[in-house]
Scaffold this active site. Structure first.
Site, PDB file in Angstrom:
ATOM      1  N   ASP A 182      68.488  69.511  -8.586  1.00  0.00           N
ATOM      2  CA  ASP A 182      68.534  67.722  -8.346  1.00  0.00           C
ATOM      3  C   ASP A 182      67.856  66.995  -9.015  1.00  0.00           C
ATOM      4  O   ASP A 182      66.812  67.560  -9.969  1.00  0.00           O
ATOM      5  CB  ASP A 182      68.337  68.147  -6.168  1.00  0.00           C
ATOM      6  CG  ASP A 182      68.805  66.758  -6.035  1.00  0.00           C
ATOM      7  OD1 ASP A 182      68.866  66.027  -6.545  1.00  0.00           O
ATOM      8  OD2 ASP A 182      69.214  66.971  -4.956  1.00  0.00           O
ATOM      9  N   ASP A 277      69.912  62.131  -8.151  1.00  0.00           N
ATOM     10  CA  ASP A 277      69.495  61.837  -7.230  1.00  0.00           C
ATOM     11  C   ASP A 277      70.530  59.239  -7.329  1.00  0.00           C
ATOM     12  O   ASP A 277      69.723  59.499  -8.511  1.00  0.00           O
ATOM     13  CB  ASP A 277      68.464  61.822  -6.135  1.00  0.00           C
ATOM     14  CG  ASP A 277      67.928  61.650  -5.433  1.00  0.00           C
ATOM     15  OD1 ASP A 277      68.684  62.091  -4.141  1.00  0.00           O
ATOM     16  OD2 ASP A 277      67.535  60.179  -4.786  1.00  0.00           O
ATOM     17  N   GLU A 335      74.672  61.239  -7.502  1.00  0.00           N
ATOM     18  CA  GLU A 335      74.699  60.259  -5.990  1.00  0.00           C
ATOM     19  C   GLU A 335      74.956  59.129  -6.159  1.00  0.00           C
ATOM     20  O   GLU A 335      74.063  58.108  -7.050  1.00  0.00           O
ATOM     21  CB  GLU A 335      73.845  60.968  -4.926  1.00  0.00           C
ATOM     22  CG  GLU A 335      74.039  60.627  -2.941  1.00  0.00           C
ATOM     23  CD  GLU A 335      72.678  60.069  -3.187  1.00  0.00           C
ATOM     24  OE1 GLU A 335      72.752  60.153  -1.635  1.00  0.00           O
ATOM     25  OE2 GLU A 335      71.734  59.488  -4.036  1.00  0.00           O
ATOM     26  N   HIS A 406      72.197  67.042   3.287  1.00  0.00           N
ATOM     27  CA  HIS A 406      70.859  67.094   3.375  1.00  0.00           C
ATOM     28  C   HIS A 406      70.723  65.467   4.323  1.00  0.00           C
ATOM     29  O   HIS A 406      69.824  65.482   4.584  1.00  0.00           O
ATOM     30  CB  HIS A 406      69.923  67.719   2.531  1.00  0.00           C
ATOM     31  CG  HIS A 406      70.304  66.606   1.092  1.00  0.00           C
ATOM     32  ND1 HIS A 406      70.815  66.131   0.820  1.00  0.00           N
ATOM     33  CD2 HIS A 406      68.989  65.954   1.276  1.00  0.00           C
ATOM     34  CE1 HIS A 406      70.628  65.200   0.067  1.00  0.00           C
ATOM     35  NE2 HIS A 406      69.779  65.404   0.244  1.00  0.00           N
ATOM     36  N   ASP A 407      71.591  64.128   4.166  1.00  0.00           N
ATOM     37  CA  ASP A 407      71.263  63.026   4.176  1.00  0.00           C
ATOM     38  C   ASP A 407      71.967  63.068   6.168  1.00  0.00           C
ATOM     39  O   ASP A 407      71.708  61.567   6.300  1.00  0.00           O
ATOM     40  CB  ASP A 407      71.375  62.423   3.742  1.00  0.00           C
ATOM     41  CG  ASP A 407      70.762  62.505   2.315  1.00  0.00           C
ATOM     42  OD1 ASP A 407      69.228  63.382   2.300  1.00  0.00           O
ATOM     43  OD2 ASP A 407      70.854  62.073   1.148  1.00  0.00           O
TER      44      ASP A 407
HETATM   45  O1  ISL Z   1      69.092  56.672   2.800  1.00  0.00           O
HETATM   46  C1  ISL Z   1      70.136  56.011   2.893  1.00  0.00           C
HETATM   47  C2  ISL Z   1      70.189  54.676   3.685  1.00  0.00           C
HETATM   48  O2  ISL Z   1      69.933  54.809   4.670  1.00  0.00           O
HETATM   49  C3  ISL Z   1      71.083  56.233   1.684  1.00  0.00           C
HETATM   50  O3  ISL Z   1      71.973  55.710   1.514  1.00  0.00           O
HETATM   51  C4  ISL Z   1      70.482  56.997   0.720  1.00  0.00           C
HETATM   52  O4  ISL Z   1      70.134  55.463  -0.262  1.00  0.00           O
HETATM   53  C5  ISL Z   1      70.809  58.717  -0.025  1.00  0.00           C
HETATM   54  O5  ISL Z   1      71.197  59.107   0.781  1.00  0.00           O
HETATM   55  C6  ISL Z   1      69.821  58.569  -0.996  1.00  0.00           C
HETATM   56  O6  ISL Z   1      69.767  59.657  -0.737  1.00  0.00           O
HETATM   57  C7  ISL Z   1      69.175  60.481  -1.772  1.00  0.00           C
HETATM   58  O7  ISL Z   1      67.712  59.967  -2.409  1.00  0.00           O
HETATM   59  C8  ISL Z   1      66.575  59.773  -1.601  1.00  0.00           C
HETATM   60  C9  ISL Z   1      66.083  61.033  -0.537  1.00  0.00           C
HETATM   61  O8  ISL Z   1      65.704  60.657   0.463  1.00  0.00           O
HETATM   62  C10 ISL Z   1      67.677  61.541  -0.273  1.00  0.00           C
HETATM   63  O9  ISL Z   1      67.460  63.205  -0.091  1.00  0.00           O
HETATM   64  C11 ISL Z   1      68.748  62.029  -0.846  1.00  0.00           C
HETATM   65  O10 ISL Z   1      69.886  62.899  -1.444  1.00  0.00           O
HETATM   66  C12 ISL Z   1      65.429  59.230  -2.087  1.00  0.00           C
HETATM   67  O11 ISL Z   1      65.140  59.886  -3.288  1.00  0.00           O
END
Ligand code: ISL
Ligand code: CA
Length: 626
Positions: A182, A277, A335, A406-407
């Site tokens: 990542d 990311d 992403e 994971h989100d």
């Molecule tokens: O959290 C969001 C909006 O509420 C998402 O759209 C977010 O922009 C997206 O999930 C970004 O995620 C990535 O970057 C973040 C991290 O916390 C996440 O785990 C990662 O996947 C910041 O680095």
């Protein structure tokens, strides 16, 4: 190059431009407006200045200017020609995302680690996984579980050492497997030495970040303002995520060089590429103008129009690819929240040399819903999204296919929280991912049908996003019960619970209390049990993965959708000159008539034991033409 739009342009002119297309799609999604409106010539001919009529609300002129400027900032059209598909390992591979903290603990401290991952490589190989994606394992104070990096060239002590990583890489090579890591370079931790030096007055390092005397109105994805005040230098720093994730200044060539060096360091070590990311957020409008408040209302975050596809995005990424990825033929998947089909194509077209794939999130909630809403996801929307995209992807483009990461809460729980048809549904989704055209990305636990977790209270919640959101709701007057219900609907912690390896205490994840509690059924939702059951989700997925490898038509073959407007059915063919597969899927939990004739086909895979006259709930079949 296409024509610019202005206030007298029609909706159809707006959606003819890539940003216009993706923004309008997003707008319809966000507001729940029916997409069929966009097939209606009356709607398509409405002039921008008359938009308030269909949106049924007053729209300030500033909003129009924002949209016009944004849409006009990219006039390039994705190339459409009949080039043959360029074959690539990453188009054929099945990816598997590991969330290291929750995968396997080797030393009993309740935290997953690299030795834990190494101990499970044979299982992943058995499943048929070709490439791992590891969520961040670098040194970090863990404000956002590693997405806040303090040192890009060191490993988080809890996870192990650089020697462990070297061992992991060589153990993967032994098994003919690959790995991507990542790359989190939109921001660093506030504890990164660069930021610390900046706070100590180092002017050069101050220019690594985005400091201003006054904040603008942008909001953070993790609640509140996107700015944090630092009394050390009497300035505000931009932080789009948590208060400890400081946005980097990509307009500074030194940062771009630093990032290229990080990429080179890891590719040199032998990894195969990166998941990048929030990579589409790196280029901000240098003036940092206030965000339009109506745009902010519509998308949920103020300011996004000034950085989600910023002025130098493609330039910086092309430069990074050329300088750092290409010498090693490194693979990249970005992403890219907010990037839809057309911009996605501009980022990934093989002739563009920017990145290989994007993760778009437009399919994760049904129209009108956001992640924290409590609702049942309708799979007909996923079908709609998939058909839209699969049809618009010519040979120069390739799609990533995923539902869990994971989100997000677990996808199958969004569809049916009761788990009544858990096994059928999990197999159904895995079949879709493995038979469409694109690269499937599985997330740990998806191979055994892991579902949302039954957290009992906020004490069980670990995620910074959930914790901030909860506080924000309480401050706004919600009761604890209401606020917790919202967190339960959308928390990212649902998919961060410990991976379940067997039915022993803590699911074989650890000898001791894990860092986050899991409350799921352990008896059957574990790898060991499902490996022994012939018709388990694990074995179904495994056999399908292996079958896909043996039949390249499932990778490179053409795709044809059948009866695509018939609700609750998802039917398509994959074919080349010599082979033809037919995939027949029931998207609902109702029994359905069979509407296609499968005579002349042999049934190869099904998620039901006996095929009855009617299709059963979530039934999914793969047939091969005899
Ligand atoms: O959290 C969001 C909006 O509420 C998402 O759209 C977010 O922009 C997206 O999930 C970004 O995620 C990535 O970057 C973040 C991290 O916390 C996440 O785990 C990662 O996947 C910041 O680095
Ligand atoms: Ca450990």
């Amino acid at each position: 190059m296409s024509k610019m739009i202005d206030i007298n342009s029609k909706i159809k002119d707006v959606i003819a431009l890539p940003i216009g297309h993706d923004v309008v799609f997003r707008l319809f999604l966000q507001t729940g407006l029916s997409f069929s409106l966009l097939d209606n010539p009356l709607v398509l001919n409405i002039k921008l200045k008359n938009l308030s009529k269909i949106l049924k609300r007053k729209i300030p002129t500033s909003f129009f200017q924002t949209v016009i400027d944004l849409v006009n900032s990219e006039l390039e059209q994705p190339l459409e020609d009949d080039a043959p598909i360029n074959k690539a390992w990453w188009k054929e591979a099945v990816f598997y995302q590991i969330y290291p903290r929750s995968f396997k603990d080797s030393n009993g401290d309740g935290i997953g680690d690299i030795q834990g991952i190494i101990s499970k490589l044979d299982t992943l190989k058995d499943l048929g996984i070709d490439c791992l994606w590891l969520s961040p394992i670098y040194d970090s104070p863990n404000d956002d579980n590693g997405y806040d990096i303090r040192d890009y060239r060191n490993i988080m002590a809890e996870f192990g050492t650089m020697d462990d990583v070297d061992l992991l890489i060589s153990e993967l090579k032994k098994r003919d497997m690959k790995i991507i890591m990542d790359l989190v370079v939109n921001h660093t931790s506030d504890e990164h030495p660069w930021f610390q030096a900046a706070l100590n007055g180092d002017k050069e390092k101050q220019d690594y970040y985005i400091f201003r005397d006054k904040p603008n109105n942008w909001t953070s994805f993790f609640s509140g303002s996107a700015w944090r005040y630092f009394k050390e230098i009497d300035k505000y720093a931009l932080k789009l995520f948590s208060s400890k994730q400081m946005d980097l200044n990509w307009d500074n060539p030194k940062i771009r060089k630093e990032v290229a060096d990080i990429v080179t360091f890891w590719l040199e070590k032998g990894i195969d590429g990166f998941r990048m990311d929030v990579i589409n957020y790196i280029s901000k409008n240098p003036e940092l103008p206030d965000g339009d408040t109506l745009v902010g209302d519509l998308v949920g975050f103020t300011g996004m129009e000034h950085y989600f596809y910023g002025p130098n995005l493609t330039k910086y990424l092309a430069e990074l690819r050329k300088n750092a990825f290409e010498p090693y033929q490194g693979f990249s998947v970005g992403e890219t929240p907010g990037i839809g089909t057309q911009l996605g194509k501009l980022l990934t077209g093989d002739y563009r040399k920017i990145m290989d794939l994007t993760f778009s999130f437009d399919h994760l909630e049904t129209p009108g819903k956001v992640r924290f809403d409590d609702y049942r996801y309708d799979l007909n929307f996923y079908k709609f999204y998939l058909i839209e995209n699969q049809k618009s992807f010519s040979n120069r483009y390739w799609m990533s296919l995923f539902v869990d990461n994971h989100d997000n809460p677990r996808f199958i729980s969004k569809i049916d929280p009761s788990n009544r048809y858990r096994d059928e549904l999990a197999k159904n989704i895995n079949m879709i991912l493995l038979t469409l055209k694109g690269t499937p990305f599985f997330y740990q636990g998806q191979e055994i049908g892991m579902t949302n977790n039954e957290f009992k209270s906020m004490d069980d919640i670990r995620d910074v996003e959930s914790i901030n959101k909860y506080k924000e709701m309480i401050a706004a007057g919600k009761t604890e019960k209401e606020a917790f219900a919202t967190i339960l609907a959308g928390s990212r912690d649902h998919c961060r619970t410990p991976m379940q390896w067997n039915d022993k205490t803590y699911g074989g994840f650890s000898e001791n209390q894990p860092w986050i509690k899991g409350y799921q059924d352990l008896k059957t939702t574990n790898i060991e049990y499902q490996q022994k059951q012939n018709n388990s989700i694990y074995n179904f997925t495994k056999q399908l993965i292996h079958y896909r490898k043996e039949n390249p038509v499932l990778i490179y073959g053409d795709i044809e959708f059948i009866k695509e407007n018939t609700k609750d059915y998802f039917i398509y063919k994959r074919k080349d000159e010599n082979n033809e597969f037919l995939i027949e899927i029931n998207l609902s939990d109702d029994r359905q008539k069979r509407i296609i004739d499968s005579t002349g086909y042999k049934l190869i895979f099904s998620n039901v034991k006996n095929q009855e006259k009617m299709m059963s709930a979530y039934e999914a079949n793969l047939y091969r033409k005899i």
